[in-house]
Design a protein around this motif. Sequence first.
Motif, PDB file in Angstrom:
ATOM      1  N   ARG A 127       2.937  16.040   2.200  1.00  0.00           N
ATOM      2  CA  ARG A 127       2.711  15.560   3.549  1.00  0.00           C
ATOM      3  C   ARG A 127       1.570  14.537   3.523  1.00  0.00           C
ATOM      4  O   ARG A 127       0.782  14.477   2.576  1.00  0.00           O
ATOM      5  CB  ARG A 127       2.330  16.714   4.480  1.00  0.00           C
ATOM      6  N   ARG A 128       1.483  13.753   4.568  1.00  0.00           N
ATOM      7  CA  ARG A 128       0.417  12.762   4.669  1.00  0.00           C
ATOM      8  C   ARG A 128      -0.964  13.412   4.495  1.00  0.00           C
ATOM      9  O   ARG A 128      -1.837  12.872   3.826  1.00  0.00           O
ATOM     10  CB  ARG A 128       0.516  12.055   6.028  1.00  0.00           C
ATOM     11  N   ARG A 129      -1.155  14.599   5.073  1.00  0.00           N
ATOM     12  CA  ARG A 129      -2.459  15.252   5.011  1.00  0.00           C
ATOM     13  C   ARG A 129      -2.780  15.783   3.613  1.00  0.00           C
ATOM     14  O   ARG A 129      -3.924  16.159   3.355  1.00  0.00           O
ATOM     15  CB  ARG A 129      -2.517  16.409   6.008  1.00  0.00           C
ATOM     16  N   ASP A 130      -1.792  15.815   2.722  1.00  0.00           N
ATOM     17  CA  ASP A 130      -2.030  16.297   1.360  1.00  0.00           C
ATOM     18  C   ASP A 130      -2.637  15.224   0.462  1.00  0.00           C
ATOM     19  O   ASP A 130      -3.090  15.536  -0.634  1.00  0.00           O
ATOM     20  CB  ASP A 130      -0.709  16.768   0.719  1.00  0.00           C
ATOM     21  N   VAL A 131      -2.619  13.967   0.912  1.00  0.00           N
ATOM     22  CA  VAL A 131      -3.076  12.851   0.075  1.00  0.00           C
ATOM     23  C   VAL A 131      -4.377  12.294   0.652  1.00  0.00           C
ATOM     24  O   VAL A 131      -4.385  11.688   1.723  1.00  0.00           O
ATOM     25  CB  VAL A 131      -1.995  11.751  -0.011  1.00  0.00           C
ATOM     26  N   ASP A 132      -5.460  12.507  -0.043  1.00  0.00           N
ATOM     27  CA  ASP A 132      -6.784  12.065   0.384  1.00  0.00           C
ATOM     28  C   ASP A 132      -7.170  10.856  -0.464  1.00  0.00           C
ATOM     29  O   ASP A 132      -7.630  10.995  -1.597  1.00  0.00           O
ATOM     30  CB  ASP A 132      -7.785  13.204   0.199  1.00  0.00           C
ATOM     31  N   VAL A 133      -6.991   9.642   0.072  1.00  0.00           N
ATOM     32  CA  VAL A 133      -7.242   8.439  -0.724  1.00  0.00           C
ATOM     33  C   VAL A 133      -8.726   8.183  -0.929  1.00  0.00           C
ATOM     34  O   VAL A 133      -9.114   7.535  -1.901  1.00  0.00           O
ATOM     35  CB  VAL A 133      -6.569   7.203  -0.078  1.00  0.00           C
ATOM     36  N   GLU A 134      -9.565   8.664  -0.027  1.00  0.00           N
ATOM     37  CA  GLU A 134     -11.000   8.462  -0.196  1.00  0.00           C
ATOM     38  C   GLU A 134     -11.556   9.328  -1.323  1.00  0.00           C
ATOM     39  O   GLU A 134     -12.375   8.881  -2.121  1.00  0.00           O
ATOM     40  CB  GLU A 134     -11.726   8.761   1.122  1.00  0.00           C
ATOM     41  N   ALA A 135     -11.107  10.571  -1.383  1.00  0.00           N
ATOM     42  CA  ALA A 135     -11.542  11.468  -2.461  1.00  0.00           C
ATOM     43  C   ALA A 135     -10.707  11.280  -3.712  1.00  0.00           C
ATOM     44  O   ALA A 135     -11.024  11.840  -4.753  1.00  0.00           O
ATOM     45  CB  ALA A 135     -11.460  12.919  -1.995  1.00  0.00           C
ATOM     46  N   ARG A 136      -9.619  10.484  -3.603  1.00  0.00           N
ATOM     47  CA  ARG A 136      -8.678  10.256  -4.709  1.00  0.00           C
ATOM     48  C   ARG A 136      -8.141  11.600  -5.226  1.00  0.00           C
ATOM     49  O   ARG A 136      -8.179  11.898  -6.416  1.00  0.00           O
ATOM     50  CB  ARG A 136      -9.337   9.461  -5.830  1.00  0.00           C
ATOM     51  N   LEU A 137      -7.629  12.344  -4.294  1.00  0.00           N
ATOM     52  CA  LEU A 137      -7.167  13.691  -4.600  1.00  0.00           C
ATOM     53  C   LEU A 137      -5.949  14.010  -3.739  1.00  0.00           C
ATOM     54  O   LEU A 137      -5.912  13.691  -2.557  1.00  0.00           O
ATOM     55  CB  LEU A 137      -8.286  14.693  -4.297  1.00  0.00           C
TER      56      LEU A 137
ATOM     57  N   LEU B 132      -1.319   3.309  -2.542  1.00  0.00           N
ATOM     58  CA  LEU B 132      -1.102   4.471  -1.691  1.00  0.00           C
ATOM     59  C   LEU B 132      -1.450   4.160  -0.238  1.00  0.00           C
ATOM     60  O   LEU B 132      -0.772   4.619   0.685  1.00  0.00           O
ATOM     61  CB  LEU B 132      -1.932   5.653  -2.201  1.00  0.00           C
ATOM     62  N   VAL B 133      -2.511   3.397  -0.046  1.00  0.00           N
ATOM     63  CA  VAL B 133      -2.881   2.987   1.313  1.00  0.00           C
ATOM     64  C   VAL B 133      -1.758   2.164   1.933  1.00  0.00           C
ATOM     65  O   VAL B 133      -1.369   2.367   3.094  1.00  0.00           O
ATOM     66  CB  VAL B 133      -4.193   2.189   1.296  1.00  0.00           C
ATOM     67  N   HIS B 134      -1.231   1.220   1.178  1.00  0.00           N
ATOM     68  CA  HIS B 134      -0.125   0.394   1.668  1.00  0.00           C
ATOM     69  C   HIS B 134       1.077   1.271   2.000  1.00  0.00           C
ATOM     70  O   HIS B 134       1.749   1.065   3.027  1.00  0.00           O
ATOM     71  CB  HIS B 134       0.247  -0.642   0.606  1.00  0.00           C
ATOM     72  N   HIS B 135       1.346   2.248   1.147  1.00  0.00           N
ATOM     73  CA  HIS B 135       2.488   3.135   1.386  1.00  0.00           C
ATOM     74  C   HIS B 135       2.287   3.935   2.669  1.00  0.00           C
ATOM     75  O   HIS B 135       3.222   4.097   3.470  1.00  0.00           O
ATOM     76  CB  HIS B 135       2.668   4.080   0.192  1.00  0.00           C
ATOM     77  N   LEU B 136       1.063   4.446   2.882  1.00  0.00           N
ATOM     78  CA  LEU B 136       0.777   5.207   4.094  1.00  0.00           C
ATOM     79  C   LEU B 136       0.968   4.359   5.344  1.00  0.00           C
ATOM     80  O   LEU B 136       1.448   4.839   6.372  1.00  0.00           O
ATOM     81  CB  LEU B 136      -0.659   5.745   4.040  1.00  0.00           C
ATOM     82  N   GLU B 137       0.610   3.099   5.253  1.00  0.00           N
ATOM     83  CA  GLU B 137       0.691   2.220   6.412  1.00  0.00           C
ATOM     84  C   GLU B 137       2.111   1.739   6.711  1.00  0.00           C
ATOM     85  O   GLU B 137       2.444   1.463   7.863  1.00  0.00           O
ATOM     86  CB  GLU B 137      -0.222   1.009   6.200  1.00  0.00           C
ATOM     87  N   HIS B 138       2.954   1.660   5.681  1.00  0.00           N
ATOM     88  CA  HIS B 138       4.261   1.022   5.869  1.00  0.00           C
ATOM     89  C   HIS B 138       5.470   1.925   5.609  1.00  0.00           C
ATOM     90  O   HIS B 138       6.566   1.606   6.088  1.00  0.00           O
ATOM     91  CB  HIS B 138       4.367  -0.208   4.955  1.00  0.00           C
ATOM     92  N   HIS B 139       5.295   3.008   4.847  1.00  0.00           N
ATOM     93  CA  HIS B 139       6.486   3.753   4.440  1.00  0.00           C
ATOM     94  C   HIS B 139       6.435   5.253   4.725  1.00  0.00           C
ATOM     95  O   HIS B 139       7.495   5.889   4.799  1.00  0.00           O
ATOM     96  CB  HIS B 139       6.737   3.549   2.936  1.00  0.00           C
TER      97      HIS B 139
ATOM     98  N   THR C 109     -11.376   2.178  -0.521  1.00  0.00           N
ATOM     99  CA  THR C 109     -10.843   1.880   0.805  1.00  0.00           C
ATOM    100  C   THR C 109     -10.238   3.133   1.377  1.00  0.00           C
ATOM    101  O   THR C 109     -10.073   4.132   0.677  1.00  0.00           O
ATOM    102  CB  THR C 109      -9.788   0.754   0.732  1.00  0.00           C
ATOM    103  N   GLY C 110      -9.889   3.103   2.624  1.00  0.00           N
ATOM    104  CA  GLY C 110      -9.284   4.271   3.254  1.00  0.00           C
ATOM    105  C   GLY C 110      -8.343   3.835   4.346  1.00  0.00           C
ATOM    106  O   GLY C 110      -8.202   2.653   4.623  1.00  0.00           O
ATOM    107  N   THR C 111      -7.708   4.798   4.984  1.00  0.00           N
ATOM    108  CA  THR C 111      -6.789   4.509   6.067  1.00  0.00           C
ATOM    109  C   THR C 111      -6.761   5.680   7.026  1.00  0.00           C
ATOM    110  O   THR C 111      -7.040   6.804   6.651  1.00  0.00           O
ATOM    111  CB  THR C 111      -5.359   4.228   5.543  1.00  0.00           C
ATOM    112  N   ASP C 112      -6.460   5.411   8.266  1.00  0.00           N
ATOM    113  CA  ASP C 112      -6.424   6.452   9.281  1.00  0.00           C
ATOM    114  C   ASP C 112      -5.342   7.477   8.946  1.00  0.00           C
ATOM    115  O   ASP C 112      -4.239   7.107   8.558  1.00  0.00           O
ATOM    116  CB  ASP C 112      -6.130   5.864  10.663  1.00  0.00           C
ATOM    117  N   GLY C 113      -5.672   8.709   9.113  1.00  0.00           N
ATOM    118  CA  GLY C 113      -4.689   9.765   8.926  1.00  0.00           C
ATOM    119  C   GLY C 113      -4.489  10.156   7.494  1.00  0.00           C
ATOM    120  O   GLY C 113      -3.672  11.002   7.189  1.00  0.00           O
TER     121      GLY C 113
END
Length: 386
Positions: free
Chosen positions: A212-222, A261-268, A378-382
Motif C-alpha cells: 500500500r502507499r503507506r507501506d513505502v516511506d521514501v524519506e526514511a528509504r524504507l 518511487l516519488v514519480h510513481h507515487l505521483e503518477h501511477h 526528497t519526499g511526497t505527500d502521502g
Amino acid sequence: MAKNNRRRFGSVRKLPSGRWQVRYYDPVTNERRPDEKTYATKTEADIRLSQIEADMSRGVWVDPDAGSVNFGEYADTWLKDRKLGATTRERYEGVLRLHIKPPLGSLFVSGITAPRVRAWRTALLDSGVGEPTVVKAYQMLRAIMNTAVDDELIRRNPCRIPGADAYDVPERPVLTVPEVYAVAAAIQPQWRALVLLTAFTTLRLGELAALRRRDVDVEARLLRVRRNQAELSSGKLLTKSPKSQAGFRPVAFPADIVPDLVHHLEHHAAAGQDGRFFVGPRGGRLRRSNFRDDWIAARTKAGVTEDVHFHDLRHTGNTLASQSGASTRELMTRMGHSTAKAALNYQHMTSDRDRAIADKMGEAARKALGKDDPPAPTGTDGAREG
C-alpha cells in the motif's frame, strides 16, 4: 491332515499342499491368526515366526491387515487434514491428482512397496514429467507414507530412493546493474518502479502487489512488508499475511531509486494512504499477466537474454546485497526466509544496519552507471506513514 508343530510362541504347520503355514495370537484381539503368506520349507516358517515374536517383543509389530486401506482415499484424507495455504493446497492437489493417484490410487496402502515406488518414479520421468515435478510428487508420497507409518498401517516407509527428494536447480542468470536500468528505461513507465524496487529490495511479486502507499516511506528509504498476494490457477486473488514472522519485515532501499518511487507515487499509485502502490493497467489488481508482455518487450529492447525472467530481478538483488557486504543473517532477513532462525535474527536486526546495506548497494549501482553522488533527498505527500 495338516501337520502341526507347536512352540512356546505360535506354531507352524504343514498344509496338505506341502507348504508351511505360520500361526500366532494377535496381541490386540488375542485370537489365533495365520500369517499372510505361506512358506516353502519349515525353516523359512520358523524364521518368520521368530521375526513376528521379536517384533511383538520390541513393540514394532504391525497388523498385516491394517494396511488394507485404499491409498487414494487415504491420500485424500491426508491432504484434507493438512493446514496449508491456498496456493500450497492447490499445488498439492494438482500433484496428487495428476501424478500420484492415477497409478497408485487403487492400491492398498500396504501395496505401496519400495519396488513399486521405484517403478512409479521411473515411469514419471520416462513419460516426460519434469524432474522438479517428479521430486515434488516423490516428497509428497513420502510424507503421506510417513503418516501411514505413524498410523501403524505399515511398518516402514517404502520411499527410500537415495537422492530422489532433491534435484540440482540450474543457476539463474544475474543481471548487471546497467541491464536492470536498461530494462527499467525500456519498459512502460508504470512498471519502471516495479523493476527497480524488485531489484533493490528483492521482494517477491506477491509482496509487491500487496504493498500500500503507506507501506513505502521514501524519506526514511524504507518499505514495510505486511502482507502477500497469492494468485490461484483459477485467477482468483487472495491477500494474506506472510507465512511466518520472518515475512513481516522492513526493507531499506538506496537513495538512487527514490526519485523513481516519488514519480510513481505521483503518477501511477492508487490514491489514499491505503491505496495500492502498484495497480493494473486499468486500475485493478497487479497480476503477472498485467506486465508479462511489457517485460518481454523491454527485455528484448534492452538487449537482455531471453532466459531472464522477471523473478531473476530478485535473484539479482540478493546477489548485489551479498556482494555489498550483507551477512548471511542479514541477507536471510532481507529476503524474508521462512525459517525459525531467520525469524529470530530478524527481531535483532536494526533498520540502520539494513539502510547501510542499501547504501552500499546504491554505491555499487552508481559506480556501474558512472555516477558520482546520490540525488538529493526528497519526499511526497502521502508517502510517509504517520
